[in-house]
Design a protein around this motif. Structure first.
Motif, PDB file in Angstrom:
ATOM      1  N   TRP A  67      64.476  36.357 -29.123  1.00 21.41           N
ATOM      2  CA  TRP A  67      63.472  35.280 -29.068  1.00 21.41           C
ATOM      3  C   TRP A  67      62.879  35.129 -27.669  1.00 21.41           C
ATOM      4  N   ALA A  68      63.712  35.322 -26.641  1.00 25.95           N
ATOM      5  CA  ALA A  68      63.237  35.166 -25.265  1.00 25.95           C
ATOM      6  C   ALA A  68      62.386  36.343 -24.809  1.00 25.95           C
ATOM      7  N   ARG A  69      62.330  37.403 -25.613  1.00 27.16           N
ATOM      8  CA  ARG A  69      61.541  38.599 -25.292  1.00 27.16           C
ATOM      9  C   ARG A  69      61.883  39.134 -23.901  1.00 27.16           C
ATOM     10  N   VAL A  70      63.175  39.359 -23.682  1.00 32.52           N
ATOM     11  CA  VAL A  70      63.606  39.888 -22.393  1.00 32.52           C
ATOM     12  C   VAL A  70      63.147  41.336 -22.203  1.00 32.52           C
ATOM     13  N   THR A  71      62.788  41.990 -23.286  1.00 35.21           N
ATOM     14  CA  THR A  71      62.259  43.351 -23.230  1.00 35.21           C
ATOM     15  C   THR A  71      61.357  43.572 -24.433  1.00 35.21           C
ATOM     16  N   ASP A  72      60.793  44.745 -24.544  1.00 34.54           N
ATOM     17  CA  ASP A  72      59.898  45.043 -25.660  1.00 34.54           C
ATOM     18  C   ASP A  72      60.656  45.025 -26.983  1.00 34.54           C
ATOM     19  N   ASP A  73      59.925  44.717 -28.055  1.00 36.48           N
ATOM     20  CA  ASP A  73      60.560  44.597 -29.368  1.00 36.48           C
ATOM     21  C   ASP A  73      61.199  45.910 -29.815  1.00 36.48           C
ATOM     22  N   TYR A  74      60.553  47.032 -29.488  1.00 34.90           N
ATOM     23  CA  TYR A  74      61.097  48.302 -29.964  1.00 34.90           C
ATOM     24  C   TYR A  74      62.366  48.716 -29.204  1.00 34.90           C
ATOM     25  N   LYS A  75      62.620  48.063 -28.067  1.00 37.55           N
ATOM     26  CA  LYS A  75      63.832  48.361 -27.306  1.00 37.55           C
ATOM     27  C   LYS A  75      65.022  47.505 -27.737  1.00 37.55           C
ATOM     28  N   LEU A 253      73.521  58.330 -35.022  1.00 39.13           N
ATOM     29  CA  LEU A 253      73.117  57.821 -33.712  1.00 39.13           C
ATOM     30  C   LEU A 253      72.080  58.737 -33.066  1.00 39.13           C
ATOM     31  N   ASP A 254      72.301  60.041 -33.160  1.00 36.93           N
ATOM     32  CA  ASP A 254      71.359  60.986 -32.552  1.00 36.93           C
ATOM     33  C   ASP A 254      70.029  60.994 -33.304  1.00 36.93           C
ATOM     34  N   ASN A 255      70.072  60.850 -34.627  1.00 36.21           N
ATOM     35  CA  ASN A 255      68.821  60.769 -35.391  1.00 36.21           C
ATOM     36  C   ASN A 255      68.007  59.545 -34.991  1.00 36.21           C
ATOM     37  N   GLY A 256      68.704  58.426 -34.745  1.00 34.05           N
ATOM     38  CA  GLY A 256      67.991  57.238 -34.284  1.00 34.05           C
ATOM     39  C   GLY A 256      67.321  57.466 -32.945  1.00 34.05           C
ATOM     40  N   ARG A 257      67.986  58.208 -32.060  1.00 38.02           N
ATOM     41  CA  ARG A 257      67.373  58.514 -30.764  1.00 38.02           C
ATOM     42  C   ARG A 257      66.145  59.408 -30.945  1.00 38.02           C
ATOM     43  N   ASN A 258      66.279  60.433 -31.788  1.00 32.72           N
ATOM     44  CA  ASN A 258      65.148  61.352 -31.987  1.00 32.72           C
ATOM     45  C   ASN A 258      63.944  60.660 -32.617  1.00 32.72           C
ATOM     46  N   ASN A 259      64.183  59.670 -33.458  1.00 34.84           N
ATOM     47  CA  ASN A 259      63.094  58.965 -34.151  1.00 34.84           C
ATOM     48  C   ASN A 259      62.692  57.670 -33.450  1.00 34.84           C
ATOM     49  N   ALA A 260      63.262  57.410 -32.264  1.00 33.57           N
ATOM     50  CA  ALA A 260      62.985  56.165 -31.539  1.00 33.57           C
ATOM     51  C   ALA A 260      63.238  54.950 -32.426  1.00 33.57           C
ATOM     52  N   ASP A 261      64.281  55.014 -33.241  1.00 33.55           N
ATOM     53  CA  ASP A 261      64.631  53.941 -34.173  1.00 33.55           C
ATOM     54  C   ASP A 261      65.794  53.139 -33.581  1.00 33.55           C
ATOM     55  N   MET A 262      65.484  52.090 -32.837  1.00 29.86           N
ATOM     56  CA  MET A 262      66.529  51.315 -32.177  1.00 29.86           C
ATOM     57  C   MET A 262      67.401  50.568 -33.171  1.00 29.86           C
ATOM     58  N   ALA A 263      66.821  50.146 -34.298  1.00 28.85           N
ATOM     59  CA  ALA A 263      67.645  49.488 -35.317  1.00 28.85           C
ATOM     60  C   ALA A 263      68.705  50.457 -35.849  1.00 28.85           C
ATOM     61  N   GLY A 264      68.302  51.717 -36.081  1.00 21.71           N
ATOM     62  CA  GLY A 264      69.264  52.723 -36.525  1.00 21.71           C
ATOM     63  C   GLY A 264      70.311  53.027 -35.464  1.00 21.71           C
ATOM     64  N   ILE A 265      69.898  53.026 -34.195  1.00 22.00           N
ATOM     65  CA  ILE A 265      70.848  53.274 -33.100  1.00 22.00           C
ATOM     66  C   ILE A 265      71.872  52.158 -33.021  1.00 22.00           C
TER      67      ILE A 265
END
Length: 318
Positions: A67-75, A253-265
């Motif tokens: 909620w405080a948006r300490v960083t970007d949403d995708y991160k 975990l590695d697939n999440g990194r390759n797809n830039a999927d932080m929720a999956g990571i």
């Protein structure tokens, strides 16, 4: 007159025997561990409530940071985004398969490490020449990051389960062996002399004296060995990805990194954490409880996680 005196003497002797029996019963009661049923409310308050509150606090802090948006949403995804990712894998029927792929590899690799590390630890601990040659190597291997073994294992064995088990063994065997060696080194010499005095030698001495006396440190070594097994497996799964290996938690975990999927990571990280905690609670905690209780360090109703809540004997007495 005489018969009365004899009767009085017999009565006094009988009373003395009764007093002695009561005294012995009291001493036996003092030596016996107090067994009492733990109320359900105490179990919930001591075992269930603290981890639940800790989990809720972590989730709340996580959501506040979003909620405080300490960083970007995708991160930094929200907890609900991670839940949605888990739900999607569940609906596709992949979640349990992914978890079981890694858990089955980890447990089988750990059992192999146990079968190799235990006799190796006994040999190193009991044979001076082997100890001088092998103990430094075991200590060095234990300090070496297990991820360093993945590239040579891939070249030697290829992308298959054998490579995975080799990495697990190289990471876990030194911990299991060193735990047993440390336990044997801490055995009081009196135990070994007492065993020899009653004719327990050789293999019987290992079974009836050495292993039981070294059991606490050995169990600690097993717990550390499992931790190294799990970490080694995750490193191997992250680096060595192949369709032939299937998808485990490391690949997720590695697939999440390759797809830039932080929720999956985040989901993969949480699943790895949950599996580690579950194995500790379901396997090692009961074993540790049996060992501690056998040595009189736990009472009925306690376990390896509740010793901090043990009341002094004076307070526990009614």
């Amino acid at each position: 007159m005489r018969s009365d005196g004899m009767a009085g003497t017999d009565h006094r002797d009988g009373g003395g025997l009764d007093d002695l029996a009561r005294l012995e019963a009291g001493l036996d009661a003092l030596e016996s561990p107090t067994q009492r049923r733990v109320p359900v409310g105490d179990v919930l308050r001591r075992k269930v409530l603290p981890p639940v509150l800790a989990l809720l606090l972590v989730l709340l802090t996580w959501q506040v940071l979003v909620w405080a948006r300490v960083t970007d949403d995708y991160k930094l995804p929200a907890p609900l985004d991670v839940w949605a990712s888990a739900r999607e894998l569940w609906l596709r029927g992949e979640l349990l398969h992914i978890v079981w792929t890694s858990v089955s590899r980890g447990l089988f690799g750990f059992l192999l490490a146990l079968a190799i590390g235990t006799p190796l630890g006994l040999l190193v601990a009991r044979v001076a020449l082997v100890r001088a040659a092998v103990r430094p190597v075991l200590s060095g291997l234990q300090s070496l990051p297990s991820i360093a073994w993945v590239p040579p294992a891939v070249i030697w064995l290829g992308l298959n389960d054998t490579m995975m088990y080799a990495v697990i063994l190289l990471g876990a065997v030194p911990s299991v062996a060193n735990g047993l060696i440390a336990g044997i080194d801490q055995i009081p010499p009196l135990y070994l002399r007492a065993g020899r005095a009653i004719g327990i030698r050789g293999v019987r001495s290992v079974r009836h004296v050495v292993l039981p006396a070294a059991l606490p440190a050995y169990v600690a070594g097993l717990k550390q060995g499992w931790a190294f097994s799990w970490r080694s497996l995750m490193a191997a799964e992250i680096i060595a990805s192949s369709p032939d290996l299937g998808i485990g938690l490391g690949q997720l975990l590695d697939n999440g990194r390759n797809n830039a999927d932080m929720a999956g990571i985040f989901l993969a990280i949480l699943l790895i954490l949950v599996v580690g905690i579950a194995i500790d609670l379901l396997i090692f905690c009961p074993v540790e409880r049996v060992v501690l209780r056998h040595r009189g360090l736990l009472q009925e109703g306690e376990n390896c996680r509740t010793t901090w809540f043990r009341r002094p004997a004076a307070e526990a007495a009614p």
